[in-house]
Design a protein around this motif. Structure first.
Motif, PDB file in Angstrom:
ATOM      1  N   ALA A 149       0.757  -0.757   0.332  1.00 56.97           N
ATOM      2  CA  ALA A 149      -0.114  -0.050   0.155  1.00 56.97           C
ATOM      3  C   ALA A 149       0.687   1.520   0.393  1.00 56.97           C
ATOM      4  N   VAL A 150       2.412   1.087   0.376  1.00 52.58           N
ATOM      5  CA  VAL A 150       3.079   2.115   0.739  1.00 52.58           C
ATOM      6  C   VAL A 150       2.988   3.171  -0.635  1.00 52.58           C
ATOM      7  N   PRO A 151       3.070   2.653  -1.917  1.00 50.32           N
ATOM      8  CA  PRO A 151       3.361   3.199  -3.415  1.00 50.32           C
ATOM      9  C   PRO A 151       2.179   4.342  -3.412  1.00 50.32           C
ATOM     10  N   GLN A 152       0.777   4.261  -2.897  1.00 53.11           N
ATOM     11  CA  GLN A 152      -0.023   4.868  -3.614  1.00 53.11           C
ATOM     12  C   GLN A 152      -0.082   5.872  -2.194  1.00 53.11           C
ATOM     13  N   VAL A 153       0.526   5.916  -1.363  1.00 48.51           N
ATOM     14  CA  VAL A 153       0.423   7.018  -0.409  1.00 48.51           C
ATOM     15  C   VAL A 153       1.663   7.935  -0.078  1.00 48.51           C
ATOM     16  N   MET A 154       3.064   7.086  -1.070  1.00 50.57           N
ATOM     17  CA  MET A 154       4.007   7.900  -0.842  1.00 50.57           C
ATOM     18  C   MET A 154       4.530   8.325  -2.298  1.00 50.57           C
ATOM     19  N   ARG A 155       4.198   9.200  -3.131  1.00 48.00           N
ATOM     20  CA  ARG A 155       4.796   8.694  -4.611  1.00 48.00           C
ATOM     21  C   ARG A 155       5.368   9.580  -4.433  1.00 48.00           C
ATOM     22  N   LYS A 213       6.449  -0.626  -7.863  1.00 46.30           N
ATOM     23  CA  LYS A 213       6.635  -2.199  -7.308  1.00 46.30           C
ATOM     24  C   LYS A 213       8.694  -1.618  -7.060  1.00 46.30           C
ATOM     25  N   LEU A 214       8.749  -0.555  -7.295  1.00 51.35           N
ATOM     26  CA  LEU A 214      10.326  -0.718  -6.749  1.00 51.35           C
ATOM     27  C   LEU A 214      10.363  -0.036  -5.206  1.00 51.35           C
ATOM     28  N   ILE A 215       9.694   0.689  -5.108  1.00 48.52           N
ATOM     29  CA  ILE A 215       8.869   1.943  -4.326  1.00 48.52           C
ATOM     30  C   ILE A 215       8.876  -0.126  -2.530  1.00 48.52           C
ATOM     31  N   THR A 216       7.847  -0.486  -3.269  1.00 51.52           N
ATOM     32  CA  THR A 216       7.799  -2.130  -2.612  1.00 51.52           C
ATOM     33  C   THR A 216       8.935  -2.389  -2.643  1.00 51.52           C
ATOM     34  N   ASN A 217       9.035  -3.093  -3.133  1.00 46.32           N
ATOM     35  CA  ASN A 217      10.399  -3.970  -3.317  1.00 46.32           C
ATOM     36  C   ASN A 217      11.402  -3.371  -2.030  1.00 46.32           C
TER      37      ASN A 217
END
Length: 130
Positions: free
Chosen positions: A88-94, A105-109
């Motif tokens: 869920a992080v990439p949805q709130v931390m762009r 995908k890079l943020i999640t990984n």
């Protein structure tokens, strides 16, 4: 204003109808298990302060098969909670670099990699007795 406001009828199993709702409820339920496990740990610290006898009794309780099962289930739920949170992080931390955004995908990984790295450090420190 209406005299009879609309009250939608919701079944007790509304969250089982869609996978996203079910996953949300599992993630929220994991917080209860993690809270209980934390409370158990705090009780253990209190027993440690009280002396060796009570600490030994608490350790014996932790060796009970139900407590081991509870800890294993809590660990699995904590991992599930962490992984769904990282998704869920990439949805709130762009993150924007120049005119383009960093791929989700890079943020999640990166978050999952940090969790695995820190877990490995704690595991190695524990095994080496640091």
């Amino acid at each position: 204003m209406s005299r009879r406001p609309y009250k939608p009828v919701m079944s007790k199993t509304w969250y089982l109808k869609q996978p996203s709702y079910r996953n949300y409820m599992i993630r929220e339920m994991s917080s209860v298990f993690i809270g209980l496990w934390t409370l158990n740990l705090l009780i253990g610290l209190g027993k440690l302060i009280q002396g060796p006898a009570t600490w030994s009794q608490w350790l014996a309780l932790q060796a009970h098969p139900l407590m081991i099962l509870f800890s294993a289930v809590t660990l699995a739920l904590a991992l599930y909670h962490s992984l769904t949170w990282f998704r869920a992080v990439p949805q709130v931390m762009r993150i924007q670099i120049g005119t383009s955004f960093v791929p989700a995908k890079l943020i999640t990984n990166a978050h999952i990699g940090a969790m695995v790295g820190f877990s490995a450090i704690v595991l190695l420190a524990t095994l080496w007795g640091v």
